[in-house]
Design a protein around this motif. Structure first.
Motif, PDB file in Angstrom:
ATOM      1  N   TYR A  54     -35.622 -52.776 -39.716  1.00  0.00           N
ATOM      2  CA  TYR A  54     -34.803 -53.873 -40.256  1.00  0.00           C
ATOM      3  C   TYR A  54     -33.351 -53.608 -39.859  1.00  0.00           C
ATOM      4  CZ  TYR A  54     -38.772 -54.937 -43.279  1.00  0.00           C
ATOM      5  OH  TYR A  54     -40.009 -55.265 -43.746  1.00  0.00           O
ATOM      6  N   GLY A  55     -32.517 -54.675 -39.857  1.00  0.00           N
ATOM      7  CA  GLY A  55     -31.073 -54.474 -39.725  1.00  0.00           C
ATOM      8  C   GLY A  55     -30.552 -54.441 -38.312  1.00  0.00           C
ATOM      9  N   CYS A  56     -29.522 -53.626 -38.135  1.00  0.00           N
ATOM     10  CA  CYS A  56     -28.676 -53.730 -36.949  1.00  0.00           C
ATOM     11  C   CYS A  56     -29.131 -52.820 -35.814  1.00  0.00           C
ATOM     12  CB  CYS A  56     -27.257 -53.355 -37.349  1.00  0.00           C
ATOM     13  SG  CYS A  56     -27.139 -51.627 -37.856  1.00  0.00           S
ATOM     14  N   ASN A  59     -29.739 -49.148 -36.468  1.00  0.00           N
ATOM     15  CA  ASN A  59     -31.067 -48.840 -36.980  1.00  0.00           C
ATOM     16  C   ASN A  59     -32.101 -48.843 -35.860  1.00  0.00           C
ATOM     17  OD1 ASN A  59     -30.558 -48.336 -39.634  1.00  0.00           O
ATOM     18  ND2 ASN A  59     -32.008 -49.864 -40.403  1.00  0.00           N
ATOM     19  N   THR A  91     -35.058 -49.147 -43.109  1.00  0.00           N
ATOM     20  CA  THR A  91     -34.525 -50.270 -43.895  1.00  0.00           C
ATOM     21  C   THR A  91     -33.027 -50.532 -43.699  1.00  0.00           C
ATOM     22  OG1 THR A  91     -33.945 -48.824 -45.733  1.00  0.00           O
ATOM     23  CG2 THR A  91     -36.192 -49.735 -45.716  1.00  0.00           C
ATOM     24  N   CYS A  92     -32.607 -51.709 -44.106  1.00  0.00           N
ATOM     25  CA  CYS A  92     -31.204 -52.131 -44.067  1.00  0.00           C
ATOM     26  C   CYS A  92     -30.756 -52.509 -45.485  1.00  0.00           C
ATOM     27  CB  CYS A  92     -31.076 -53.346 -43.147  1.00  0.00           C
ATOM     28  SG  CYS A  92     -29.459 -54.131 -43.192  1.00  0.00           S
ATOM     29  N   ALA A  93     -29.525 -52.155 -45.827  1.00  0.00           N
ATOM     30  CA  ALA A  93     -29.031 -52.410 -47.188  1.00  0.00           C
ATOM     31  C   ALA A  93     -27.885 -53.399 -47.229  1.00  0.00           C
ATOM     32  CB  ALA A  93     -28.573 -51.083 -47.810  1.00  0.00           C
ATOM     33  N   ILE A  94     -27.570 -54.004 -46.094  1.00  0.00           N
ATOM     34  CA  ILE A  94     -26.279 -54.706 -46.006  1.00  0.00           C
ATOM     35  C   ILE A  94     -26.203 -55.943 -46.903  1.00  0.00           C
ATOM     36  CG2 ILE A  94     -26.722 -56.161 -43.972  1.00  0.00           C
ATOM     37  CD1 ILE A  94     -23.786 -54.627 -43.261  1.00  0.00           C
ATOM     38  N   CYS A 126     -30.919 -47.199 -44.339  1.00  0.00           N
ATOM     39  CA  CYS A 126     -29.733 -47.371 -45.193  1.00  0.00           C
ATOM     40  C   CYS A 126     -30.058 -47.575 -46.669  1.00  0.00           C
ATOM     41  CB  CYS A 126     -28.898 -48.527 -44.665  1.00  0.00           C
ATOM     42  SG  CYS A 126     -28.178 -48.151 -43.066  1.00  0.00           S
ATOM     43  N   VAL A 211     -21.993 -49.921 -46.292  1.00  0.00           N
ATOM     44  CA  VAL A 211     -22.240 -48.958 -45.210  1.00  0.00           C
ATOM     45  C   VAL A 211     -21.588 -47.586 -45.432  1.00  0.00           C
ATOM     46  CG1 VAL A 211     -21.873 -48.491 -42.739  1.00  0.00           C
ATOM     47  CG2 VAL A 211     -22.796 -50.684 -43.462  1.00  0.00           C
ATOM     48  N   ARG A 215     -24.011 -44.374 -45.124  1.00  0.00           N
ATOM     49  CA  ARG A 215     -24.015 -43.702 -43.818  1.00  0.00           C
ATOM     50  C   ARG A 215     -22.938 -42.628 -43.667  1.00  0.00           C
ATOM     51  NH1 ARG A 215     -27.285 -44.880 -39.423  1.00  0.00           N
ATOM     52  NH2 ARG A 215     -28.664 -46.629 -39.783  1.00  0.00           N
ATOM     53  N   GLN A 246     -20.357 -47.946 -36.109  1.00  0.00           N
ATOM     54  CA  GLN A 246     -19.975 -48.939 -37.111  1.00  0.00           C
ATOM     55  C   GLN A 246     -18.570 -49.447 -36.829  1.00  0.00           C
ATOM     56  OE1 GLN A 246     -22.584 -47.034 -38.701  1.00  0.00           O
ATOM     57  NE2 GLN A 246     -23.528 -49.035 -38.788  1.00  0.00           N
TER      58      GLN A 246
HETATM   59 FE1  SF4 Z   1     -27.092 -51.390 -40.028  1.00  0.00          FE
HETATM   60 FE2  SF4 Z   1     -25.409 -51.554 -42.026  1.00  0.00          FE
HETATM   61 FE3  SF4 Z   1     -27.831 -52.555 -42.275  1.00  0.00          FE
HETATM   62 FE4  SF4 Z   1     -27.451 -49.945 -42.210  1.00  0.00          FE
HETATM   63  S1  SF4 Z   1     -26.710 -51.334 -43.800  1.00  0.00           S
HETATM   64  S2  SF4 Z   1     -29.001 -51.098 -41.074  1.00  0.00           S
HETATM   65  S3  SF4 Z   1     -25.753 -49.749 -40.804  1.00  0.00           S
HETATM   66  S4  SF4 Z   1     -26.268 -53.287 -40.909  1.00  0.00           S
END
Ligand code: SF4
Ligand code: 5AD
Length: 481
Positions: A54-56, A59, A91-94, A126, A211, A215, A246
Motif C-alpha cells: 500500500y502507499g507510496c 513502500n 501498509t501505509c498510514a498517511i 508505516c 510520516v 519513519r 520523503q
Molecule cells: Fe509512504 Fe508516507 Fe504512506 Fe508511509 S505513510 S507508505 S511514507 S505515504
C-alpha cells in the motif's frame, strides 16, 4: 546500533558517526535466511510468498527489499493470498482511508488462513510505526503472526525464524530514530525502472503528517553507496532511476560532507550510460536555485519536478508548519521555468485543512490557475491521531470539503487537458516501459504517459514519438522511424 566508518570522498578521509546497521548484524540475518531456506528444502518444498504493498514509492522500494530477503529464505512469489505460504502486508498510514482498507483486508485473511492452515501472516510498514495502530492490529487480529515497523524491516529473517521454526509470534515495533541497512538483497519487479532510496525519514513535522512519527529522523545514505547502486543498475540495463526520499532536498544535511542533493544529482547524472534520472519528493522550503541549475545543465535529469504546495493560503501554510509562503513558492516555479521552459511541474494539495475558510480555499484554486500544473494529486484532509493538526477545531462539514475537492478536481482536469492538448504535433523522446492491452506505454522526459502502437521489442528503449492525441490523463503518439 551506531557505528563509526571511514569515508573517502574526493581524496579526503572523513570520519563520521553514521546510523549504519553493523555488517555483522546483517550477516547474522543472512545466516538465518540460509537456515530457513535449508529448513524448507528439508520439507521438500519451495514456499511462495505474497507481498501486498500500500502507499507510496518508498513502500514499493521497501517491498523490493522484503522480496529480496524472502528470496534468500528460499521463497518464490505469487500474486494473491490463496496459494501463499507467507503473506506480507506492507501498509501505509498517511490517510485514514488507507488504514481502514488495511484493517478490512487483513481481517478478511482469517478465511484464507483457515483454508491454508500453515499460512503465516506478517503486517509491516508505516501503520506499524504507530503504537496505537500496531497494538490494535496485535490485539484484534490473532491470525496475524508477525508485526514489525519500518525500523525493523532488515530483521525480517529473524522475525520469520521466530514464527516459522519457533512457533512464536513476532512483534518488533520498538521506537527508534532509525538506522540504515546497506546491502540488503533486492528483488526488483520492473526490469526497466528502478527506485533508489537516498535517504529515510523526515524532520519537517508538517502539522498534518504522520510520516515523521512512523519513519523516524532524516538519515542519508553515503553518496558512494548511492553511486555504486546506480552504476550497478545502469550496467544491468535499467533505463530509468528514480531517487527516493520523503524530502530529497535535505539530502546530506546529516552527513556533514558538504554534499547536498544538487551535488548528488549531478554526480549520478554524470555516470556513463543511456538512462533518465528522476527524483521525489521535494519540499519547497529546501528546493534551491542550484538544484534547478543542475537540472538545466544535465540532459539525463528528467525535466519534471514534483513540488507539493499543499495550500495557496499563507495562513494555512503557517498552520501546516510548512516554512514557506505563497510568494516564495511561486518564485521557485518562476525560476524553474525561466531556466527550463519545458519543465513539467506536478504537485500535491490538501483541501479542508482544519479551519480552512472559503476565501483560503479560493487562494488554493487561484494558485493552481496561476501555476497550471500538468497533473495534481488532490487529497481531503484526514486527521492523523498524534499530529498537532488533529487537535485543531475543524468546523467545516464533510459535505463542504467534498464540494471543495470536486471543484479543485474540475479546475485541474480542465488545465491538464489543455496542457496535454498543447503536446499534439510535437515530437518527443520517450522511454517505452510496458504494454497496457493493445498499446505500448511510455513516459516523456516530463513524466507524461504516452500510448502508442508497436511491438514488445520496443519495451526498454528510448524512441521518438509524434503526439497525435491527448486526454486529461494521457497522450497518444506515433513512433517516428
Ligand atoms: Fe509512504 Fe508516507 Fe504512506 Fe508511509 S505513510 S507508505 S511514507 S505515504
Ligand atoms: N491528510 C490528507 N493528505 C495528507 N497528505 C499527507 N498527510 C495527509 C493528511 N493527514 C498528503 C500530502 C502529501 C501527500 C503524500 O499526502 O499532500 O504531500
Amino acid at each position: 546500533m551506531w557505528s563509526s566508518i571511514i569515508l573517502s570522498l574526493e581524496g579526503t578521509d572523513l570520519e563520521r558517526k553514521t546510523p549504519l546497521i553493523p555488517q555483522e548484524d546483517l550477516r547474522r540475518q543472512a545466516e538465518i535466511s540460509d537456515y530457513i531456506k535449508g529448513w524448507w528444502q528439508s520439507q521438500g518444498r519451495t514456499p511462495v510468498a505474497w507481498v501486498d504493498t500500500y502507499g507510496c514509492q518508498q513502500n514499493e522500494a521497501d517491498s523490493e527489499q522484503i522480496r529480496g530477503m524472502l528470496e534468500r529464505c528460499g521463497y518464490g512469489f505469487t500474486d494473491g493470498p490463496d496459494e501463499a505460504d507467507l503473506i506480507v502486508i506492507n501498509t501505509c498510514a498517511i490517510r485514514d482511508h488507507a488504514v481502514q482498507r488495511v484493517f478490512g483486508n487483513v481481517g478478511a485473511l482469517v478465511h484464507t488462513k483457515r483454508r491454508h492452515p500453515g499460512q503465516k501472516i506478517f503486517v509491516c510498514g508505516c501503520m506499524m510505526g504507530n503504537p496505537e495502530i500496531s497494538g490494535r492490529m496485535k490485539n484484534s487480529y490473532p491470525h496475524v503472526d508477525g508485526i514489525f515497523s519500518p525500523h525493523h524491516l532488515w530483521q525480517l529473517p529473524e522475525h520469520l525464524y521466530r514464527v516459522l521454526i519457533r512457533h512464536r509470534k513476532a512483534f518488533a515495533v520498538a521506537d527508534s530514530d532509525g538506522a540504515i541497512a546497506e546491502g540488503l538483497p533486492v528483488v526488483r519487479t520492473n526490469k526497466i525502472k528502478a527506485w533508489v532510496s537516498i535517504m529515510y525519514g523526515c524532520n519537517n513535522f508538517c502539522s498534518y503528517c504522520i510520516v515523521p512519527y512512523v519513519r523516524g529522523r532524516e538519515r542519508s545514505r553515503l553518496p558512494e553507496d548511492i553511486l555504486d547502486e546506480c552504476r550497478g543498475l545502469i550496467a544491468a540495463g535499467y533505463r530509468e532511476i528514480t531517487l527516493l526520499g520523503q524530502n530529497v532536498n535535505s539530502y546530506g544535511k546529516d552527513l556533514g560532507l558538504g554534499v547536498d542533493f544538487a551535488d548528488l544529482l549531478a554526480k549520478i547524472a554524470e555516470l556513463d550510460g543511456d538512462f533518465v534520472l528522476r527524483f521525489m519528493t521535494s519540499h519547497p522550503r529546501d528546493a534551491s536555485h542550484k538544484l534547478f541549475d543542475v537540472m538545466a545543465s544535465h540532459e539525463k535529469i528528467a525535466k519534471q519536478f514534483h513540488l507539493p504546495f499543499q495550500s495557496g493560503s499563507d495562513r494555512v501554510l503557517k498552520a501546516m508548519n510548512r516554512h514557506y509562503n505563497r510568494a516564495q513558492y511561486l518564485e521557485l516555479i518562476e525560476y524553474g521555468r525561466k531556466r527550463m521552459p519545458e519543465l513539467v511541474f506536478t504537485s500535491d494539495v490538501i483541501v479542508g485543512f482544519p479551519g480552512e475558510t472559503e476565501a483560503e480555499f479560493e487562494e488554493t484554486v487561484s494558485l493552481i490557475e496561476q501555476v497550471r500544473y500538468d497533473a495534481l494529486f488532490t487529497f481531503i484532509y484526514s486527521p492523523r491521531p498524534g499530529t498537532p493538526a488533529a487537535k485543531l477545531p475543524d468546523p467545516t462539514p464533510k459535505e463542504e470539503k467534498n464540494r471543495r475537492f470536486d471543484r479543485l478536481l474540475a479546475v485541474q482536469n480542465a488545465i491538464s487537458e489543455e496542457r496535454h492538448r498543447a503536446y499534439v504535433g510535437k515530437t518527443l523522446r520517450v522511454l517505452v516501459d510496458g504494454r497496457d492491452g493493445e498499446l505500448l506505454t511510455a513516459r516523456t522526459d516530463g513524466g507524461r504517459l504516452v500510448r502508442l502502437e508497436g511491438p514488445d521489442g520496443l519495451i526498454g528503449r528510448f524512441v521518438n514519438v509524434t503526439i497525435t492525441g491527448a486526454t486529461t490523463w494521457s497522450l497518444v503518439g506515433r513512433k517516428e522511424e
